[in-house]
Design a protein around this motif. Structure first.
Motif, short mmCIF file in Angstrom:
data_model
loop_
_atom_site.label_atom_id
_atom_site.label_comp_id
_atom_site.label_asym_id
_atom_site.label_seq_id
_atom_site.Cartn_x
_atom_site.Cartn_y
_atom_site.Cartn_z
N SER A 210 0.58 -0.87 -0.32
CA SER A 210 0.26 -0.42 0.08
C SER A 210 0.82 1.43 -0.07
O SER A 210 1.52 1.23 0.85
N TRP A 211 0.28 1.67 -1.12
CA TRP A 211 1.36 3.29 -0.61
C TRP A 211 0.27 4.78 -0.91
O TRP A 211 0.54 5.84 -1.26
N THR B 210 0.79 8.63 -4.42
CA THR B 210 0.04 7.72 -6.00
C THR B 210 1.36 6.48 -5.75
O THR B 210 2.33 6.38 -5.34
N ARG B 211 0.82 5.25 -6.11
CA ARG B 211 1.76 4.51 -6.02
C ARG B 211 3.13 4.48 -7.78
O ARG B 211 3.19 4.98 -8.15
N PRO B 212 4.49 4.02 -6.62
CA PRO B 212 5.46 4.15 -7.63
C PRO B 212 5.21 4.00 -9.51
O PRO B 212 4.22 2.82 -9.32
N GLN B 213 5.48 4.20 -9.97
CA GLN B 213 5.93 3.53 -11.55
C GLN B 213 6.71 2.45 -11.51
O GLN B 213 7.43 2.54 -10.33
N GLY B 214 6.04 1.03 -12.33
CA GLY B 214 7.14 0.22 -12.67
C GLY B 214 6.92 -1.00 -11.21
O GLY B 214 7.61 -2.65 -11.23
N MET B 215 6.49 -0.78 -11.00
CA MET B 215 5.09 -2.02 -9.48
C MET B 215 4.94 -2.92 -10.23
O MET B 215 4.19 -2.25 -10.75
#
Length: 316
Positions: A221-222, A232-237
């Motif tokens: 969870s971000w 916001t959820r980081p890119q590339g996850m």
């Protein structure tokens, strides 16, 4: 069912050997007749450092019990897990449909308490098993509930027992019928982990076993940081990994992921439910599909296929 099919008798098979690594039951009590598990000798699986060992249903019934955990996002879904852990430790999921109950995947321990619990909820109309690592004691379950058990035709070689309860799926997409009408359960043959590896879709709930492997980044969870600020959820996850062998961490090839995507992309789902407790992802339909595609693209990119056609795919 065929008249030659034995009726369920918990004493008849109580001493038959059960592999302690994968939970598969063999139709013999002789430790001279069965000395290894051919499922665990396959490169997708393993035998523990202590070597091959067997138990029995008698032993498990004396020391273990099945526990029941509702899946929070949908009270029609119930996880069944054996405690203490047996073999791989996967859950079965009871799907309660208006047409009757369907069991997704199977666990080794079948005892009177489990039978009474399920019968109290209306019994079982069908069992669907994702892949051979979860075949376990499915013939006993099918006999106990007098219901069919659906298996992929491609994976028939991994059976230790045959039964007239077994129904072999040849279709890529199967609308599961109960008493001649649609149950609302859709079985999709994605392959990958095994040639016939399955997922099941019921009213927007995608039951994935480990045909798609839920990752820690998928569960993370971000939403906020430590100070309580919205993030916001980081890119590339990623949210899923796609593996030929889960325990031995051997990935699937990009073309296999593309084939799986071309089946799944036609469907909408708002949650996924993996092989174990607490590996449920619940989001909007748009985000779930985007997470699936991004996970595939991340695996393809970091496998060294920077020009693969899947990298240009979109959910739109």
């Amino acid at each position: 069912m065929a008249t030659e099919e034995p009726a369920y008798d918990p004493t008849r098979t109580a001493s038959w050997l059960v592999c302690t690594a994968c939970g598969t039951q063999f139709p013999t009590a002789s430790r001279d007749e069965v000395t290894t598990c051919f499922i665990c000798d396959d490169p997708r699986q393993f035998t523990p450092p202590g070597g091959q060992a067997f138990t029995t249903l008698d032993e498990l019934r004396a020391s273990h019990e099945n526990t029941w955990t509702p899946i929070p996002c949908d009270d029609r879904l119930m996880s069944i897990v054996t405690e203490p852990k047996v073999a791989i430790g996967q859950r079965a999921i009871l799907i309660r449909t208006p047409k009757g109950n369907v069991l997704w995947d199977c666990i080794t321990l079948l005892d009177e308490a489990t039978i009474e619990e399920i019968q109290g909820m209306g019994g079982l109309k069908a069992i669907v098993i994702s892949h051979p690592h979860y075949y376990t004691t499915h013939v006993e379950w099918a006999r106990a509930f007098a219901c069919p058990v659906y298996l992929a035709a491609e994976d028939r070689q991994w059976l230790t027992q045959s039964s007239s309860h077994q129904v072999f799926i040849t279709e890529t997409e199967l609308d599961l019928q109960i008493d001649g009408t649609s149950s609302g359960v859709k079985v999709l043959k994605l392959g990958g982990h095994f040639p016939g590896s399955l997922v099941t879709l019921y009213d927007g709930r995608l039951l994935i076993a480990d045909t798609l492997v839920t990752t820690p980044a998928g569960l993370g969870s971000w939403d906020t940081d430590a100070a309580g600020n919205t993030r916001t959820r980081p890119q590339g996850m990623n949210s899923y990994a796609f593996l030929w062998s889960i325990p031995n961490m051997i990935p699937l090839a990009p073309d296999e992921l593309e084939r799986m995507w071309n089946i799944l992309k036609k469907y909408e789902f708002r949650s996924s439910h993996g092989a174990f407790l607490n590996v449920d992802i619940v989001k909007s339909e748009a985000e779930m599909k985007q997470r699936l595609l991004e996970s595939m693209q991340i695996q393809i990119k970091y496998s060294g296929y920077g020009n693969h056609t899947m990298l240009k795919e979109t959910t739109g």
